[in-house]
Motif scaffolding. Sequence first.
Motif, short mmCIF file in Angstrom:
data_model
loop_
_atom_site.label_atom_id
_atom_site.label_comp_id
_atom_site.label_asym_id
_atom_site.label_seq_id
_atom_site.Cartn_x
_atom_site.Cartn_y
_atom_site.Cartn_z
N GLY A 675 41.38 26.38 45.05
CA GLY A 675 41.58 27.28 43.92
C GLY A 675 41.26 26.62 42.61
N GLY A 676 41.21 27.43 41.56
CA GLY A 676 40.93 26.95 40.22
C GLY A 676 41.34 27.98 39.20
N ASN A 677 41.15 27.65 37.93
CA ASN A 677 41.67 28.52 36.89
C ASN A 677 40.61 28.87 35.85
OD1 ASN A 677 43.82 30.02 35.85
ND2 ASN A 677 44.37 28.41 34.40
N THR A 678 39.40 29.14 36.31
CA THR A 678 38.34 29.55 35.40
C THR A 678 38.76 30.79 34.61
OG1 THR A 678 36.62 28.68 36.86
CG2 THR A 678 35.96 30.34 35.26
N GLY A 679 38.67 30.71 33.31
CA GLY A 679 39.00 31.84 32.46
C GLY A 679 40.43 32.32 32.61
N GLY A 680 41.34 31.44 33.07
CA GLY A 680 42.72 31.82 33.27
C GLY A 680 42.94 32.76 34.44
N GLN A 681 41.99 32.79 35.38
CA GLN A 681 42.04 33.76 36.48
C GLN A 681 42.93 33.32 37.64
OE1 GLN A 681 37.90 34.18 37.49
NE2 GLN A 681 37.41 35.32 35.62
N LYS A 682 43.31 32.07 37.70
CA LYS A 682 44.15 31.56 38.79
C LYS A 682 43.58 31.98 40.15
CE LYS A 682 48.37 31.55 35.99
NZ LYS A 682 49.76 32.03 35.86
N ARG A 683 42.38 31.53 40.40
CA ARG A 683 41.65 31.96 41.59
C ARG A 683 42.27 31.41 42.87
NH1 ARG A 683 35.19 31.55 39.96
NH2 ARG A 683 35.29 32.96 38.16
N GLY A 684 42.15 32.18 43.93
CA GLY A 684 42.67 31.78 45.22
C GLY A 684 41.76 30.79 45.92
N ALA A 685 42.31 30.19 46.99
CA ALA A 685 41.50 29.27 47.79
C ALA A 685 40.29 29.98 48.37
CB ALA A 685 42.36 28.65 48.89
N ILE A 686 40.48 31.22 48.85
CA ILE A 686 39.37 32.10 49.20
C ILE A 686 39.31 33.17 48.12
CG2 ILE A 686 38.53 33.82 50.85
CD1 ILE A 686 39.80 32.19 53.08
N TRP A 687 38.17 33.32 47.49
CA TRP A 687 38.05 34.19 46.30
C TRP A 687 36.85 35.11 46.48
CZ3 TRP A 687 34.51 34.49 42.06
CH2 TRP A 687 35.01 35.13 40.91
N LEU A 688 37.08 36.42 46.34
CA LEU A 688 36.03 37.41 46.50
C LEU A 688 35.85 38.20 45.21
CD1 LEU A 688 37.44 36.98 49.43
CD2 LEU A 688 36.13 39.00 50.06
N LEU A 689 34.61 38.33 44.79
CA LEU A 689 34.28 39.10 43.60
C LEU A 689 33.16 40.08 43.96
CD1 LEU A 689 34.34 39.67 40.52
CD2 LEU A 689 32.60 37.90 40.28
N ALA A 690 33.45 41.36 43.89
CA ALA A 690 32.46 42.39 44.19
C ALA A 690 32.20 43.20 42.93
CB ALA A 690 32.96 43.29 45.30
N THR A 691 31.07 42.94 42.27
CA THR A 691 30.76 43.71 41.07
C THR A 691 29.42 44.42 41.16
OG1 THR A 691 29.78 41.76 40.01
CG2 THR A 691 32.11 42.21 39.57
N THR A 692 28.42 43.77 41.69
CA THR A 692 27.12 44.44 41.75
C THR A 692 26.28 43.82 42.86
OG1 THR A 692 25.20 45.17 40.46
CG2 THR A 692 25.95 42.92 40.11
N GLY A 693 25.38 44.60 43.38
CA GLY A 693 24.54 44.11 44.46
C GLY A 693 23.29 44.94 44.59
N SER A 694 22.70 44.94 45.76
CA SER A 694 21.47 45.69 45.96
C SER A 694 21.55 46.43 47.29
CB SER A 694 20.27 44.76 45.99
OG SER A 694 19.08 45.45 46.32
N PRO A 695 21.50 47.75 47.30
CA PRO A 695 21.51 48.62 46.11
C PRO A 695 22.89 48.68 45.49
CG PRO A 695 21.55 49.93 48.11
CD PRO A 695 21.38 48.51 48.55
N THR A 696 22.95 48.93 44.20
CA THR A 696 24.22 48.83 43.48
C THR A 696 25.18 49.96 43.78
OG1 THR A 696 23.22 49.98 41.60
CG2 THR A 696 23.17 47.57 41.58
#
Length: 796
Positions: A675-696
Amino acid sequence: MNIHMTKYLSGLFVVLIGFCGLLQPVQAQQPQSIFGDGFDYSGWNSGATKMSNVWSAVSGTTPTLVTNGIAPNPATYITLGNGVISANLSRTLTTDWTLSMSVLHTAASRSQKVSLFNAAGTQGYGLVWNSSTGGNGLVNIVKYNVTAPLLYNTAGTSLTTAVNSGHGITNAPFALIQLMWESDTHTLTLYVDGVQKGSVVDTAYASFSKIFVAGNTSGWFDNASVTTPGGALVPFVTYEAEAATKSAGVTTTALTSANLVSTGTSDVPMVEASGRAYASLTASGQSLTFNVVKAANTIVVRHRVPYVSPYNTKAGPGASLHLYVNSEATPRTIAQVVLTAAGEALTGNNYLALSSYHNQTNTAYWEETRAWIGGAGLNPGDTVKLKVDAGDAGIPYDIDCIDLELVGAALAQPANTLSVLSYGALGDGVHDDKASIQSCINAAQTMGKNVWIPSGMFNISGQLVLPGGVKVFGAGMWYTEIYGTVVSSTCPGFSLNGTGSEVHDLYIDSAVSTSRANSGGKFSGTTPNFWVIENVWMTHSSLFCWMDSANNGLVRSCRSRFTYADGIHLDTHCATNTIVNCHVRGAGDDGIAVLSDTKYTNGPSHDNIVIYNTVVANWFGSNCSLDGGYNNLIAYNYFADSCLSGSFIINMTSAYPKYNTTGATIEGNTIVRGGGNTGGQKRGAIWLLATTGSPTNSPVITGVTFNGNYLTNSLWRGVHYANVTGNQTTSVTYSNTTISGTMDPAGVGFLIGIGAKGAGAFNNNTVSVPGNAYTNYSTATFTGSGSGNVPTFLFP
């Protein structure tokens, strides 16, 4: 025994069948301990160390400790007089495991059994060594399904034919008996003294929580262990400085629950340290002493010295620090490459020369120095002392860890190779050998031969271009050294091209001060096919390697140290590549990454394998990142001490749109202090971010399976869906995940952040954290379901 890997790597071996030397088994994985016992107790229920604190008497007589000793087992072990005992594993296993035990009979007509069972103690698999026939006795694999407590003579159901054990029933030393289970194929395999004695497929059981030992009179047992594969098998042993014996005045700085909350894991040295801790030598006379457990003749020191001249340059002696062995009054001599301002290589000192020439002050804190230890080699039981003597002016010396390794003789020149010395290369650490080495490579291509770079220090002023079909061989990581002498985007390094380019057995470094802004050097290549990088150590480069549209490649048994960006990176339509048995430490971004960026139109990366690697102590990014693509496998790796991000992430950030992540399997990985604290996010050991992809307009992360992963002492959360509004994350399953502890006093096991969309299935996960096992902050947009979780998940 090279096991467990067949199910994942058989396809790779098929595509590599045309390669000379690539059909040998892949090096075995590093085992992670789930249970271990040498039976060094005072008694069953007496003395300072009671056996009953670990084991339970299931039936029959309780065990008796034996102390008279049979070489090479002179310590205590146990005998079971018609009894059965059991102990709990540290966690439930649903992925591959190995059960091992040392066993001996002192007379014929005995039956000794070792098994793994479910949590209820009713169902399991075991191995039996029966000496009723005398001689070597017979061994076989047995299946149990019982309702009453297991008895020493419970027969069970034989799954294999009983065969000769190959080990005399009364012959010292003890026989090593092992039962191994492959989870995906449900294959059980029995070994005695490393020789396979039987194999069978049985699909009845898939969860194992207890070890059982059963035997009748005159059967002796020692050294019980249960392991699961995970991480790279490396020839060195890492010793953490915070665990060393410290002289008066030496201080330790460690990340704790208290300062985690107060600092928020801001960019401080302990966050980037291996083990999230280090020791400091702050005055003359202070020392750290390490107990040697494995023979060695070389040392690597991961350190931090003041960033002042002359320590922040490659040219010059660096901050001196002395090394002593045992009670010797004179420090050991050190054979270490130290460049002078004139570019000459000095290799003989009576001290370690520690320098921080990476030019990344207050961003990347830790540097590494490697050296040969002069004099007699180190043996188990010896001690190694790092000591600040008079004149050692690099105070304070912050020491993170050391590696001790026994390095053998240099490799000999392979057949069918051209030596770079024959084409003008000198390897003296002074002259520029680039043109000579490139001439040798070009000649080798023309003549259908390969290239030999012997022991020496070869300076190069640019990247070497390796055409298809040419293989480069060095004398070994500690013998053939290549140094870049200019600052450029490609120096030093190799460009792999065409089909069949390979590089083996050498070390690559920079002879000039480098930084994230001016770093170069790496393995690179566009559309290489059937390519190999093996037994290569690279440091002070932008990356270890970055491959675009690379297919059927193999990165094996390599070491990546102090990169300014990723360690090992596959991008843009990379397919059927394998990264195996590599050790990555100090990456300046993701340690290992498999990406599928939509700015490339030739399609996503797919069917890549990242297996049995160790990635620790990043100074930026994550231990491992999977961003887009399909059918990729991340399995049996050891990830620890990520700096700013999660340890394992699926990162579909809008800044770099990716192809969808589909059909991935994340299995059997061990994640420690993630884990880590980028931008104060207190990220988990496994971290998933779904914002955009193809096709969006479609789900970005879908059809991903997490199975049997083990997360311990995560910083903030175990599994974490990022707190951003994103696209859907659907058809993602978490099974048999163990989340044990968080440093955050309010840490959560599974956290569904604000804005998450989609659905997830959570089955048979075990969570032990200070806060909730499962928390969903997006109940209107994310649906959780599942059963068998401990404690029970509440799915609002």
